[in-house]
Design an enzyme around this catalytic site. Structure first.
Site, PDB file in Angstrom:
ATOM      1  N   ASN A 148     -30.773  55.410-130.856  1.00  0.00           N
ATOM      2  CA  ASN A 148     -30.583  54.889-132.583  1.00  0.00           C
ATOM      3  C   ASN A 148     -31.487  54.073-132.232  1.00  0.00           C
ATOM      4  O   ASN A 148     -32.050  53.024-131.378  1.00  0.00           O
ATOM      5  CB  ASN A 148     -28.825  54.485-131.733  1.00  0.00           C
ATOM      6  CG  ASN A 148     -28.511  53.539-133.226  1.00  0.00           C
ATOM      7  OD1 ASN A 148     -27.933  54.018-134.334  1.00  0.00           O
ATOM      8  ND2 ASN A 148     -28.482  52.579-133.174  1.00  0.00           N
ATOM      9  N   GLU A 149     -32.117  54.729-133.829  1.00  0.00           N
ATOM     10  CA  GLU A 149     -33.051  53.789-134.303  1.00  0.00           C
ATOM     11  C   GLU A 149     -34.361  53.584-133.628  1.00  0.00           C
ATOM     12  O   GLU A 149     -35.256  52.323-134.163  1.00  0.00           O
ATOM     13  CB  GLU A 149     -32.107  52.816-134.549  1.00  0.00           C
ATOM     14  CG  GLU A 149     -31.638  52.899-136.314  1.00  0.00           C
ATOM     15  CD  GLU A 149     -30.751  51.809-136.660  1.00  0.00           C
ATOM     16  OE1 GLU A 149     -30.204  52.021-137.574  1.00  0.00           O
ATOM     17  OE2 GLU A 149     -30.854  50.204-136.150  1.00  0.00           O
ATOM     18  N   ASN A 150     -34.767  54.331-132.505  1.00  0.00           N
ATOM     19  CA  ASN A 150     -35.982  53.160-131.422  1.00  0.00           C
ATOM     20  C   ASN A 150     -36.759  54.229-132.185  1.00  0.00           C
ATOM     21  O   ASN A 150     -38.154  53.603-132.122  1.00  0.00           O
ATOM     22  CB  ASN A 150     -35.635  53.765-130.044  1.00  0.00           C
ATOM     23  CG  ASN A 150     -34.563  53.119-129.050  1.00  0.00           C
ATOM     24  OD1 ASN A 150     -33.817  52.078-130.503  1.00  0.00           O
ATOM     25  ND2 ASN A 150     -33.848  53.575-127.895  1.00  0.00           N
ATOM     26  N   SER A 193     -31.933  59.735-133.853  1.00  0.00           N
ATOM     27  CA  SER A 193     -31.079  59.257-135.271  1.00  0.00           C
ATOM     28  C   SER A 193     -31.747  57.497-135.564  1.00  0.00           C
ATOM     29  O   SER A 193     -31.128  56.658-134.899  1.00  0.00           O
ATOM     30  CB  SER A 193     -29.147  58.958-135.135  1.00  0.00           C
ATOM     31  OG  SER A 193     -29.158  58.650-136.117  1.00  0.00           O
TER      32      SER A 193
END
Length: 817
Positions: free
Chosen positions: A423-425, A470
């Site tokens: 997530n968002e990394n 994502s």
């Protein structure tokens, strides 16, 4: 057969900090559980969910703790004795009868330790010492060096639930304990050490693939593995030197498993039996339910960029989804019944996908079983969120072991449709200023997302898609949050700009976007005791974790609704604005169904009573957003959208049958005077289609914008369009009548509008904290009525339905302005 003895009783807890005053030497403990729950159950700490008590509990996560248990055992030298821990949180040393048998460093794994040589006939003592996650994290930072992290604590340096250390919706409650069951297993000859089961379709037939790895003991003997499903049986012989076996079964013409809005969810019981070939003794067994469906993720290039479309049983879907966070800061409190109830709430809101977010946990088996039964698709993140992660040892080995453990455990579930890397990394590295902080050659997690995780998924679960992140655009050559590729997060809306900006984006798939609002009033009153309650009072403010969150709530009202002057109005206005913002965004995305194939709102649930992006608060009470999602995710949606310099009614159909009906509309004054109207005999919207109907010019051109509205109807669906925002709209003070009729289990409350009422809401919790209402956000034309159904055991009279407290609308906000 394997003998399993649960070791979930008789535990005590002790604090290893000898200077901590007021704690008994041995505190009764519950397993599964955690330190906080044991201290709370024994009235040794205040409830961290109440007022500002969270901050009084910081010391718990900075302390070492010991769990002890005595249990009886019978020795049998012919059998292997193993201690099995389904979940240990997190850094632990396990000892049996004074001898260390193992160490753990991962909350997300199952651990198994051979106890054969240390187990005694009669009484045995099992000890588990948990080290402070903070202390271990400090050591790991020295070992790896600093890595950027958007949130406090060392969650990116160990394999522990990252949101334990605090998030912009969650408290800092750093847990420790045996958070899943513990047992003693006794077996002889052989057992199933790993069982990978997948169910797919081969044409019209079902195909079940089984890969089993064995553990053996003593003289190795020939074995048999027998698989059975739907009346089909297959037996495979296993030679004495074989440690693994594979088999396939074909089930003729099974019924297909569908997401709940499209069809049924037939599940077929499957059994595996491992037997001794000579004696026919049953040595081990494995049981589960399987659903048959085809699955692919279409990411092909097209005229718009590249797709991100889930295709189930050869049907390209528009995903109506929501993000799922841990449902409690203390996961052992979440029962199978609570999972089922939450998932039914999501289903009732027309949600058919839950994204299990990467800053939490791999959920328990009960969660995925409930999703299988409910037809709820699951997008599963691997557990990396909003931070840079070292790829060096020992973390890398822990990641691999954790992934193997959970992919094998979860892969049989029909509901599970995606493994997502993080997530968002990747977005964080690209756009959040991480590049100059991470030194040349230092790892930050990319090797996990582009190499290790896809390799493990391809090895273990090749029939299910994997996606690196994502948001992610399908290639490191494209910026990771692009509109035209892959999946996108929209966070400038809420953080920086108003919700009208959602229309600036037509993403291929939006996997995160959201808007905040406080919890339901009854939940606030249960958790905060400020006198008086205000948005800035200590307890209310403490239960707002987002940076400048309250300021953003007020800023988000700007241009839409007047700034509230009272706590009651602040509460309703911000809840109403949240509901409108998300409905606005969802309807926009769904109206562009040919390009955008999914909206996954942040977030569905809460882990504690808090002002957050959730639709369902931590008490399981529905915020107005829940009702907005139900309407915006309706499989048959009618919405009015800007198109080509004018307006169009857009019918969106996710049903399996075409939608054909008369469409009619009018431009009218708020007092009900019709200024223009139209009627079209048949509008045909085929299944899985968005069909536009341009509105006539005399409908879209107002004479007095502040006093007019467009109303369009198609069968029992209705859509509204206003030419100005509420703050400029000539909404009258509400005039209405109320009639209350008792029914079995509650009341029917009929409201009749004497003038135009916009977004009428009945706040059932103001009547009874345990009450629930079936509808909200109802707009009524003058003379129309609506019946609210309220489930409650409390007596209700018409006088209790107070306008401005129990019965709210945009009218009473604007009329005060």
């Amino acid at each position: 057969m394997i003998e399993k003895t649960a070791l979930n009783s008789g535990w005590t807890l002790s604090c290893n900090d000898t200077v901590r005053p007021g704690l008994p030497a041995a505190i009764p403990a519950t397993v599964p559980g955690c330190v906080h729950l044991d201290l709370l159950a024994n009235r040794l700490i205040p409830d961290p969910y109440i007022d500002v008590n969270e901050i009084t509990n910081d010391w718990i996560g900075k302390t070492d703790w010991t769990y002890r248990c005595s249990f009886e055992a019978m020795l049998d030298d012919a059998r292997v004795q193993e201690l099995v821990f389904d979940g240990l949180d997190t850094v632990a040393v396990i000892s049996l009868n004074g001898e260390e048998i193992g160490r753990t460093f991962n909350m997300h794994r199952t651990y198994r330790f051979d106890a054969s040589g240390l187990l005694k006939s009669g009484a045995n003592e099992l000890t588990v010492i948990f080290r402070s996650a903070y202390a271990y994290g400090a050591e790991m930072e020295k070992h790896y060096g600093y890595r950027p992290n958007n949130y406090p604590g060392p969650g990116n340096l160990m394999r522990k639930m990252a949101c334990n250390f605090g998030w912009d919706w969650g408290p800092t409650l750093v847990t420790a304990g045996l958070w899943k069951p513990v047992r003693l297993e006794s077996w002889d000859r052989a057992r199933l050490a790993e069982t990978r089961v997948s169910a797919t379709l081969d044409g019209g037939d079902g195909r079940v693939k089984v890969h089993a790895r064995l553990a053996r003991q003593g003289d190795k003997t020939p074995l048999r593995l027998v698989a059975e499903i739907g009346g089909v049986t297959k037996t495979v012989a296993i030679g004495p030197d074989e440690e693994a076996v594979s088999l396939e079964l074909s089930l003729p013409s099974p019924q297909l498993w569908w997401p709940h809005h499209l069809g049924a969810q037939p599940l077929y019981p499957m059994t595996l039996r491992l037997t001794d070939d000579a004696s026919d003794d049953l040595l081990d067994a494995h049981e589960r339910e399987l659903g048959f469906r085809s699955l692919r993720l279409d990411t092909a290039a097209d005229e718009h960029g590249s797709a991100f479309t889930f295709v189930i049983n050869d049907v390209p879907l528009f995903i109506c989804g929501a993000n799922w966070i841990p449902d409690d800061c203390f996961p052992p409190r979440v029962t199978a019944e609570r999972y089922a109830a939450r998932i039914e709430e999501a289903k009732a809101a027309n949600i058919h996908m839950l994204r299990v977010w990467g800053g939490g946990i791999f959920e328990t088996d009960e969660f995925y079983q409930a999703c299988d039964r409910a037809g709820m698709l699951v997008w599963q993140d691997f557990l990396f969120a909003c931070a840079a992660y070292p790829e060096e040892e020992p973390l890398r080995n822990e990641v691999e072991a954790e992934v193997r453990d959970n992919v094998v455990r979860l892969m049989p579930h029909a509901s599970l449709v995606l493994w997502n890397g993080n997530n968002e990394n990747i977005w964080g590295f690209d756009e959040w200023g991480w590049r100059p902080i991470i030194k040349a050659g230092e790892s930050w997690g990319l090797g996990y997302y582009l190499d290790l995780l896809p390799r493990l998924c391809a090895e273990l679960d090749p029939d299910r898609p994997y996606y690196p992140g994502s948001p992610y655009s399908g290639s490191m050559e494209i910026e990771p949050n692009a509109d035209a590729h892959g999946c996108k997060h929209i966070w400038d809306v809420w953080n920086d700009v108003g919700y009208e900006v959602y229309r600036n984006y037509i993403p291929r798939f939006c996997s995160e976007f959201g808007w905040q609002a406080p919890a339901v009033w009854a939940t606030i009153e249960e958790s905060v005791h400020d006198a008086p309650l205000t948005p800035q009072s200590n307890g209310v403010f403490h239960h707002q974790k987002a940076t400048e969150g309250n300021d953003k709530l007020i800023r988000g009202l700007s241009g839409h609704l007047p700034e509230p002057k009272s706590m009651d109005d602040w509460h309703f206005a911000t809840q109403l604005n949240q509901a409108r913002a998300i409905r606005f965004g969802v309807e926009h995305m769904r109206s562009h169904r040919e390009i955008c194939k999914g909206a996954v709102v942040w977030q569905f649930n809460d882990c504690w009573p808090v002002t957050s992006w959730a639709a369902l608060d931590s008490a399981g009470r529905r915020k107005p957003l829940w009702y907005a999602l139900k309407a915006a995710y309706d499989p048959r949606l009618l919405t009015i959208q800007p198109r080509g310099g004018g307006l169009a009614a857009v019918a969106v159909n996710e049903r399996t049958l075409f939608w054909r009906a008369k469409i009619s509309g009018k431009r009218m004054k708020l007092d009900g005077t019709v200024l223009a109207d139209f009627e079209f005999w048949r509008l045909l919207c085929d299944r899985f289609e968005a069909k536009e109907f341009p509105l006539p010019e005399d409908i879209v051109m107002p004479e007095v914008p502040k006093d007019e509205v467009i109303v369009v109807e198609m069968l029992d669906r209705r859509a509204y369009h206003y030419f100005v925002e509420d703050i400029e709209l000539a909404l009258p003070a509400p005039r209405l009548t109320v009639d209350v009729v008792g029914i079995d289990g509650g009341y029917q409350i009929e409201v009749t509008a004497q003038n135009f009422l916009k977004d009428l809401c009945l706040m059932a919790d103001r009547l009874d904290p345990d009450a629930a209402v079936d509808t909200m956000l109802v707009t009524l034309l003058p003379g129309e009525s609506h019946v609210f159904v309220v489930k409650t055991a409390k007596a209700i009279r018409a006088d209790d339905i107070v306008v401005g407290t129990v019965l709210r609308s945009a009218n009473d906000l604007v009329a005060k302005h």
